[in-house]
Design an enzyme around this catalytic site. Structure first.
Site, PDB file in Angstrom:
ATOM      1  N   GLY A 277      56.378 -15.042  72.283  1.00  0.00           N
ATOM      2  CA  GLY A 277      55.500 -14.496  71.248  1.00  0.00           C
ATOM      3  C   GLY A 277      55.348 -12.995  71.458  1.00  0.00           C
ATOM      4  N   ARG A 278      54.684 -12.649  72.552  1.00  0.00           N
ATOM      5  CA  ARG A 278      54.383 -11.253  72.835  1.00  0.00           C
ATOM      6  C   ARG A 278      55.648 -10.386  72.905  1.00  0.00           C
ATOM      7  NH1 ARG A 278      49.786  -9.860  76.005  1.00  0.00           N
ATOM      8  NH2 ARG A 278      49.864 -11.980  76.837  1.00  0.00           N
ATOM      9  N   TYR A 319      40.518  -8.752  78.448  1.00  0.00           N
ATOM     10  CA  TYR A 319      41.406  -8.870  79.620  1.00  0.00           C
ATOM     11  C   TYR A 319      41.493  -7.571  80.417  1.00  0.00           C
ATOM     12  CZ  TYR A 319      43.190 -12.383  76.301  1.00  0.00           C
ATOM     13  OH  TYR A 319      43.306 -13.375  75.373  1.00  0.00           O
ATOM     14  N   CYS A 355      28.348  -2.638  68.667  1.00  0.00           N
ATOM     15  CA  CYS A 355      27.196  -2.404  69.549  1.00  0.00           C
ATOM     16  C   CYS A 355      27.306  -3.168  70.856  1.00  0.00           C
ATOM     17  CB  CYS A 355      25.921  -2.762  68.811  1.00  0.00           C
ATOM     18  SG  CYS A 355      25.745  -1.733  67.357  1.00  0.00           S
TER      19      CYS A 355
HETATM   20  N1  LLP Z   1      54.034 -21.225  74.480  1.00  0.00           N
HETATM   21  C1  LLP Z   1      52.833 -21.696  74.881  1.00  0.00           C
HETATM   22  C2  LLP Z   1      52.684 -23.127  75.144  1.00  0.00           C
HETATM   23  C3  LLP Z   1      51.764 -20.798  75.047  1.00  0.00           C
HETATM   24  O1  LLP Z   1      50.580 -21.250  75.449  1.00  0.00           O
HETATM   25  C4  LLP Z   1      51.949 -19.421  74.792  1.00  0.00           C
HETATM   26  C5  LLP Z   1      50.846 -18.463  74.924  1.00  0.00           C
HETATM   27  C6  LLP Z   1      53.218 -18.991  74.356  1.00  0.00           C
HETATM   28  C7  LLP Z   1      54.244 -19.926  74.240  1.00  0.00           C
HETATM   29  C8  LLP Z   1      53.531 -17.567  74.040  1.00  0.00           C
HETATM   30  O2  LLP Z   1      53.351 -16.746  75.140  1.00  0.00           O
HETATM   31  P1  LLP Z   1      53.831 -15.212  75.063  1.00  0.00           P
HETATM   32  O3  LLP Z   1      55.340 -15.222  74.988  1.00  0.00           O
HETATM   33  O4  LLP Z   1      53.223 -14.609  73.867  1.00  0.00           O
HETATM   34  O5  LLP Z   1      53.300 -14.636  76.322  1.00  0.00           O
HETATM   35  N2  LLP Z   1      45.613 -13.676  74.014  1.00  0.00           N
HETATM   36  C9  LLP Z   1      46.315 -13.431  75.261  1.00  0.00           C
HETATM   37  C10 LLP Z   1      47.589 -14.232  75.357  1.00  0.00           C
HETATM   38  C11 LLP Z   1      47.386 -15.734  75.255  1.00  0.00           C
HETATM   39  C12 LLP Z   1      48.673 -16.507  75.396  1.00  0.00           C
HETATM   40  C13 LLP Z   1      48.462 -17.973  75.209  1.00  0.00           C
HETATM   41  N3  LLP Z   1      49.642 -18.778  75.219  1.00  0.00           N
HETATM   42  C14 LLP Z   1      46.584 -11.934  75.381  1.00  0.00           C
HETATM   43  O6  LLP Z   1      46.240 -11.175  74.480  1.00  0.00           O
HETATM   44  O7  LLP Z   1      47.095 -11.478  76.403  1.00  0.00           O
END
Ligand code: LLP
Length: 447
Positions: A277-278, A319, A355
């Site tokens: 994702g990221r 975070y 705030c």
């Molecule tokens: N697959 C599963 C089962 C997941 O739980 C996640 C992310 C992904 C894939 C995708 O992970 P990525 O490739 O995006 O790292 N809000 C947090 C990140 C939460 C991620 C949760 N799970 C932040 O802003 O750092």
């Protein structure tokens, strides 16, 4: 690599000056670059070469329809965690049969909708969920494809809130329990065993925990196969980190190369699914914000107060994430003598209007800014807009996608009226006894 760069000192997304977008769409506003999204997705895809694979973009990182649609056009699959995300994928033209459903708390209606849509696979996280998916499949007269998410008890060395592969985390099942779930699934005519899944956390900047997790997952797959339980793919989750500031994460090619090398030692050419994702979306977006005021605090700190707050981008507050913040106009040189810039560089805490003292997008940033200048918070394309809220009755930001020399508003800023649409007041006191006089849209419930 991304497509945000300076031309004559002025920050652009692809060929569009960010200042033009700020004027046209207003601020705060997320700006995404189509070319960057595509580049990142293709980097994963190309790294697999001819090894059978599926890239299921994690919708939670950025579920804007335009983002999903751009990736769907490349042939991407999707990783969803809710019925709402499934709706988004389908609305954006994503293929249900390339969509997998992860998540620790799937509800029955979500399972029903996913079955009806014909998704590729459910990644199961508990015994209870296995039963509920089996029952829903029986009712729908379908066979549900399932993988079980293994909890390999590996430390991902990331922020504790986004670490998911440790024994104490709520995610996945320990090996012995996962094995028992596979045996049950094998005996269940409503289910078809598809793969083994594993995801250990997010923003990983080192391959070592991945290696440990993959070794355990492959060992587990061997055990399954030895017990006569065949699988048709390995789902290794997402989590590859990005460079927010000074991190040096592995490239998609290094990450995929590691997976392929470890798989080569496995007897079969097991097809691989990944769920980034990221790594696809983060560096494909910035948050554009305008300076409301500059002020000297009661102490020594200078504050740069901007129109984006923690409700628009919560990562720094939640975070303690450090995301770079840069001037959109040509910045002054380090000693502040650039003739093109009217202001010297000073050190600011960049804060929003919310705030709370946690409403700080970045501390101790050296910037040359004046009131009403634009700033860009970098690496904001993932976990930015999707985590925005209406706290302080603030409208969530607009979203824009740049494509070459054109830009499109892909999510309008909410109206102020939208902030309380769906809310209602109690009937006037005089009428309270008489339900028939209650406003039509007020639901009355009695104990
Ligand atoms: N697959 C599963 C089962 C997941 O739980 C996640 C992310 C992904 C894939 C995708 O992970 P990525 O490739 O995006 O790292 N809000 C947090 C990140 C939460 C991620 C949760 N799970 C932040 O802003 O750092």
């Amino acid at each position: 690599m991304d497509h945000f760069h300076r031309i004559d000192g002025r920050l652009h997304a692809e060929q569009v000056p960010l200042a033009d977008i700020g004027r046209a769409a207003g601020t705060p506003c997320y700006v995404y670059s189509r070319a960057t999204l595509e580049r990142h997705w293709r980097a994963f895809d190309a790294a697999f070469g001819n090894h059978p694979h599926r890239i299921c973009y994690a919708v939670k990182a950025n579920g804007n329809l335009a983002v999903l649609n751009v990736l769907a056009r490349l042939g991407s699959g999707f990783d969803i965690v809710s019925g709402g995300e499934l709706r988004r994928v389908l609305a954006a033209g994503g293929a249900a049969d390339k969509t997998i459903f992860s998540g620790v708390g799937k509800q029955d209606w979500e399972i029903r909708e996913a079955l009806a849509a014909g998704i590729a696979c459910f990644n199961i996280e508990s015994e209870d969920e296995l039963h509920r998916i089996s029952a829903a499949a029986a009712k729908a007269r379908k066979v549900a494809a399932v993988s079980v998410r293994l909890n390999p008890d590996v430390d991902a060395n990331t922020h504790p809130y986004i670490s998911t592969g440790l024994r104490e985390n709520k995610f996945g099942l320990a090996e012995s329990r996962a094995f028992a779930v596979y045996k049950r699934a094998r005996a269940d005519a409503n289910l078809r065993i598809s793969g083994v899944a594993c995801h250990i956390g997010s923003q990983l900047t080192d391959l070592a925990p991945y290696r440990d997790a993959l070794a355990r997952t492959l060992e587990f797959a061997r055990r399954l196969e030895a017990a006569g339980i065949g699988i048709d793919h390995l789902d290794f989750g997402g989590g590859l980190g990005v460079r927010y500031h000074a991190e040096t994460p592995p490239t998609p090619a290094e990450y995929v190369g590691m997976i392929l090398r470890m798989l080569a030692a496995h007897e079969r050419r097991l097809p691989v699914t990944i769920e980034p994702g990221r790594a696809i979306a983060a560096n494909a977006g910035v948050l554009l914000t305008r300076v409301i005021a500059l002020k000297r605090g009661a102490g020594d700190t200078d504050f740069c107060i901007v129109d984006a707050g923690m409700n628009d981008l919560i990562r720094p507050a939640l975070y303690q994430a450090r995301q770079d913040i840069v001037e959109v106009a040509p910045p002054a040189s380090a000693d502040g003598t650039d003739a093109a810039a009217a202001t010297a560089v000073r050190e600011y805490d960049v804060v929003g209007p919310v705030c709370e003292s946690a409403d700080c997008l970045g501390t101790a940033r050296r910037l040359s800014v004046r009131e009403s200048d634009l700033l860009a918070v970098r690496t904001a394309g993932a976990y930015g807009a999707v985590m925005a809220s209406n706290y302080n009755a603030r409208r969530r930001p607009a979203e824009v996608m740049v494509d070459g020399d054109a830009f499109y508003v892909v999510c309008k800023r909410e109206t102020l009226g939208a902030l309380y649409r769906g809310e209602s007041m109690l009937p006037a006191d005089d009428d309270a006894a008489d339900e028939s006089d209650a406003a039509d849209d007020v639901e009355v419930n009695r104990a």
